[in-house]
Scaffold this active site. Structure first.
Site, mmCIF file in Angstrom:
data_model
loop_
_atom_site.group_PDB
_atom_site.id
_atom_site.type_symbol
_atom_site.label_atom_id
_atom_site.label_comp_id
_atom_site.label_asym_id
_atom_site.label_seq_id
_atom_site.Cartn_x
_atom_site.Cartn_y
_atom_site.Cartn_z
ATOM 1 N N ASN A 160 -5.101 -4.635 -6.995
ATOM 2 C CA ASN A 160 -6.363 -4.130 -6.435
ATOM 3 C C ASN A 160 -6.356 -2.633 -6.134
ATOM 4 O O ASN A 160 -7.416 -2.015 -6.079
ATOM 5 C CB ASN A 160 -6.655 -4.928 -5.146
ATOM 6 C CG ASN A 160 -7.717 -4.305 -4.303
ATOM 7 O OD1 ASN A 160 -8.903 -4.391 -4.625
ATOM 8 N ND2 ASN A 160 -7.321 -3.630 -3.237
ATOM 9 N N TYR A 164 -12.633 7.305 -13.951
ATOM 10 C CA TYR A 164 -12.798 6.035 -13.233
ATOM 11 C C TYR A 164 -13.428 4.985 -14.151
ATOM 12 O O TYR A 164 -12.924 3.865 -14.277
ATOM 13 C CB TYR A 164 -13.654 6.252 -11.993
ATOM 14 C CG TYR A 164 -13.755 5.026 -11.112
ATOM 15 C CD1 TYR A 164 -12.707 4.662 -10.279
ATOM 16 C CD2 TYR A 164 -14.902 4.230 -11.108
ATOM 17 C CE1 TYR A 164 -12.791 3.533 -9.473
ATOM 18 C CE2 TYR A 164 -14.992 3.107 -10.302
ATOM 19 C CZ TYR A 164 -13.934 2.767 -9.484
ATOM 20 O OH TYR A 164 -14.017 1.646 -8.689
ATOM 21 N N ASP A 222 0.861 -1.184 0.000
ATOM 22 C CA ASP A 222 0.000 0.000 0.000
ATOM 23 C C ASP A 222 0.897 1.233 0.000
ATOM 24 O O ASP A 222 2.011 1.194 0.506
ATOM 25 C CB ASP A 222 -0.923 0.022 1.235
ATOM 26 C CG ASP A 222 -2.189 0.830 0.984
ATOM 27 O OD1 ASP A 222 -3.267 0.230 0.788
ATOM 28 O OD2 ASP A 222 -2.095 2.080 0.952
ATOM 29 N N THR A 282 -16.399 0.730 1.839
ATOM 30 C CA THR A 282 -14.960 0.932 2.074
ATOM 31 C C THR A 282 -14.680 2.433 2.172
ATOM 32 O O THR A 282 -15.564 3.256 1.906
ATOM 33 C CB THR A 282 -14.123 0.374 0.901
ATOM 34 O OG1 THR A 282 -14.374 1.195 -0.251
ATOM 35 C CG2 THR A 282 -14.448 -1.072 0.581
ATOM 36 N N LYS A 288 -11.624 1.516 -15.518
ATOM 37 C CA LYS A 288 -12.118 0.178 -15.164
ATOM 38 C C LYS A 288 -12.551 -0.611 -16.411
ATOM 39 O O LYS A 288 -12.409 -1.833 -16.448
ATOM 40 C CB LYS A 288 -13.247 0.289 -14.144
ATOM 41 C CG LYS A 288 -12.800 0.855 -12.791
ATOM 42 C CD LYS A 288 -11.729 0.001 -12.125
ATOM 43 C CE LYS A 288 -11.399 0.477 -10.717
ATOM 44 N NZ LYS A 288 -10.367 -0.372 -10.064
HETATM 45 N N1 LIG Z 1 -15.712 0.160 -2.826
HETATM 46 C C1 LIG Z 1 -16.408 0.002 -3.935
HETATM 47 O O1 LIG Z 1 -17.632 0.206 -3.985
HETATM 48 C C2 LIG Z 1 -15.710 -0.437 -5.186
HETATM 49 C C3 LIG Z 1 -16.505 -0.787 -6.287
HETATM 50 C C4 LIG Z 1 -15.890 -1.208 -7.447
HETATM 51 C C5 LIG Z 1 -14.514 -1.297 -7.497
HETATM 52 N N2 LIG Z 1 -13.767 -0.951 -6.418
HETATM 53 C C6 LIG Z 1 -12.315 -1.058 -6.535
HETATM 54 O O2 LIG Z 1 -11.795 -1.833 -5.480
HETATM 55 C C7 LIG Z 1 -10.430 -1.488 -5.295
HETATM 56 C C8 LIG Z 1 -10.180 -1.280 -3.815
HETATM 57 O O3 LIG Z 1 -10.918 -0.158 -3.391
HETATM 58 P P1 LIG Z 1 -11.607 -0.052 -1.963
HETATM 59 O O4 LIG Z 1 -13.025 0.237 -2.200
HETATM 60 O O5 LIG Z 1 -11.220 -1.191 -1.110
HETATM 61 O O6 LIG Z 1 -10.954 1.334 -1.478
HETATM 62 P P2 LIG Z 1 -10.044 1.745 -0.238
HETATM 63 O O7 LIG Z 1 -9.822 3.199 -0.429
HETATM 64 O O8 LIG Z 1 -10.636 1.256 1.022
HETATM 65 O O9 LIG Z 1 -8.684 0.956 -0.495
HETATM 66 C C9 LIG Z 1 -7.795 1.275 -1.544
HETATM 67 C C10 LIG Z 1 -6.369 1.151 -1.040
HETATM 68 O O10 LIG Z 1 -5.488 1.405 -2.144
HETATM 69 C C11 LIG Z 1 -4.418 2.186 -1.667
HETATM 70 N N3 LIG Z 1 -3.820 2.926 -2.778
HETATM 71 C C12 LIG Z 1 -4.374 3.964 -3.463
HETATM 72 N N4 LIG Z 1 -3.504 4.410 -4.374
HETATM 73 C C13 LIG Z 1 -2.385 3.649 -4.266
HETATM 74 C C14 LIG Z 1 -1.143 3.644 -4.933
HETATM 75 N N5 LIG Z 1 -0.852 4.519 -5.904
HETATM 76 N N6 LIG Z 1 -0.221 2.712 -4.590
HETATM 77 C C15 LIG Z 1 -0.489 1.828 -3.595
HETATM 78 N N7 LIG Z 1 -1.640 1.800 -2.918
HETATM 79 C C16 LIG Z 1 -2.583 2.695 -3.250
HETATM 80 C C17 LIG Z 1 -5.040 3.107 -0.630
HETATM 81 O O11 LIG Z 1 -4.058 3.654 0.247
HETATM 82 C C18 LIG Z 1 -6.023 2.172 0.055
HETATM 83 O O12 LIG Z 1 -5.433 1.520 1.154
HETATM 84 C C19 LIG Z 1 -10.170 -0.268 -6.165
HETATM 85 O O13 LIG Z 1 -9.534 -0.673 -7.353
HETATM 86 C C20 LIG Z 1 -11.573 0.251 -6.448
HETATM 87 O O14 LIG Z 1 -11.652 0.976 -7.644
HETATM 88 C C21 LIG Z 1 -14.333 -0.526 -5.260
#
Ligand SMILES: NC(=O)c1ccc[n+]([C@@H]2O[C@H](COP(=O)([O-])OP(=O)(O)OC[C@H]3O[C@@H](n4cnc5c(N)ncnc54)[C@H](O)[C@@H]3O)[C@@H](O)[C@H]2O)c1
Length: 259
Positions: free
Chosen positions: A94, A159, A41, A194, A163
């Site tokens: 991720n 975004y 992270d 999240t 994706k």
């Molecule tokens: N939460 C949702 O509803 C949802 C829906 C569809 C897709 N997603 C995808 O799921 C994935 C995880 O998201 P989440 O919802 O758990 O969010 P989150 O913000 O809880 O977690 C994302 C993590 O990625 C880390 N991060 C961000 N940029 C970074 C970088 N450049 N290098 C290293 N780490 C980095 C952040 O510090 C964080 O810990 C993402 O790709 C997001 O697009 C989430």
């Protein structure tokens, strides 16, 4: 659960964006299922905290602070995993961010950052992991896309574009790597509770309860998802029972894109 029936016993898994949300849940599930987990992270504190939780529960993990959008960070991260554990069986690409705005309102910097973190990161990280998996005779890569990659959202232009491209990249990689027994799939989560979603909600709604009501209205199943539900989907795609599954985009959205 005995060691013998754990799904990832003695395997090595890298999870990016593992300091929070879906990545943290996946890292913890992999560890419970016997994997040694590399917690990646850009936020050192949260990566360390997830690593500590895993180790306190009897699992094996290492944390590293790295930016998935930087080639040198990804090369160094993969070298560190190999130096420590000697192999890589699973890569969960991720880490992700979002930006609110359309083509007219997003700045060039916001556009570039979303594309770099959500899409280019998969190229950069996989670039160094694939040769390792090929030498070992195979492996599994699971990318995190989104339902917005299939059904784009207004005012989330960067975004949605990132994706959609993650889904295409997943399929191209799956085709190219099948002969090396490297399977490549992605998950397409719907709204999941999240920090990412709470951050968007904080900008668009007076409070999270109001935001949640709006999110839930779009969900035929009548609720939003928990990150653990996404982790289970990642674990399925990464595990041996999905040995014939490659190039798929697994939608886990409570029926949202059908509605
Ligand atoms: N939460 C949702 O509803 C949802 C829906 C569809 C897709 N997603 C995808 O799921 C994935 C995880 O998201 P989440 O919802 O758990 O969010 P989150 O913000 O809880 O977690 C994302 C993590 O990625 C880390 N991060 C961000 N940029 C970074 C970088 N450049 N290098 C290293 N780490 C980095 C952040 O510090 C964080 O810990 C993402 O790709 C997001 O697009 C989430």
């Amino acid at each position: 659960m005995t060691a013998s029936n754990r799904r990832f016993e003695d395997r090595v898994a890298i999870v990016t964006g593992a300091g929070s949300g879906i990545g943290a849940s996946t890292a913890m599930l992999f560890a419970r299922e016997g994997a040694k987990v590399w917690v990646v992270d850009r936020n050192r504190e949260t990566a360390d905290a997830v690593c500590r939780l895993i180790v306190q529960s009897g699992g094996t993990a290492k944390a590293i602070a790295a930016d998935v959008a930087r080639l040198d960070d990804m090369r160094g991260m993969v070298e560190a995993v190999i130096a420590e554990w000697g192999r890589i069986d699973v890569l969960h690409n991720n880490a992700g961010i979002t930006a609110i705005g359309g083509v007219e309102t997003l700045s060039e910097e916001e556009w570039d950052r979303v594309i770099d973190v959500n899409l280019k990161s998969i190229f950069l990280c996989s670039k160094f992991v694939i040769p390792v998996m090929r030498r070992q005779g195979g492996g599994a890569i699971v990318n995190t896309a989104s339902v917005n990659g299939m059904r784009p959202a207004a005012n989330r232009d960067a975004y949605s574009a990132s994706k959609g491209a993650v889904i295409s990249l997943t399929k191209a990689m799956a085709l190219g790597l099948a002969k090396d027994r490297i399977r490549v799939n992605c998950i397409c989560p719907g709204t999941t509770d999240t920090q990412l979603v709470r951050g968007v909600a904080a900008r668009l709604f007076p409070d999270f309860d109001t935001a949640k009501r709006v999110f839930v209205e779009k969900e035929p199943i009548g609720r939003i998802a928990e990150p653990e539900e996404m982790a289970e989907a990642v674990a399925y795609l990464a595990s041996d029972v999905a040995g014939f599954v490659t190039g798929t985009a697994l939608v886990i959205d409570g029926g949202m894109i059908l509605a």
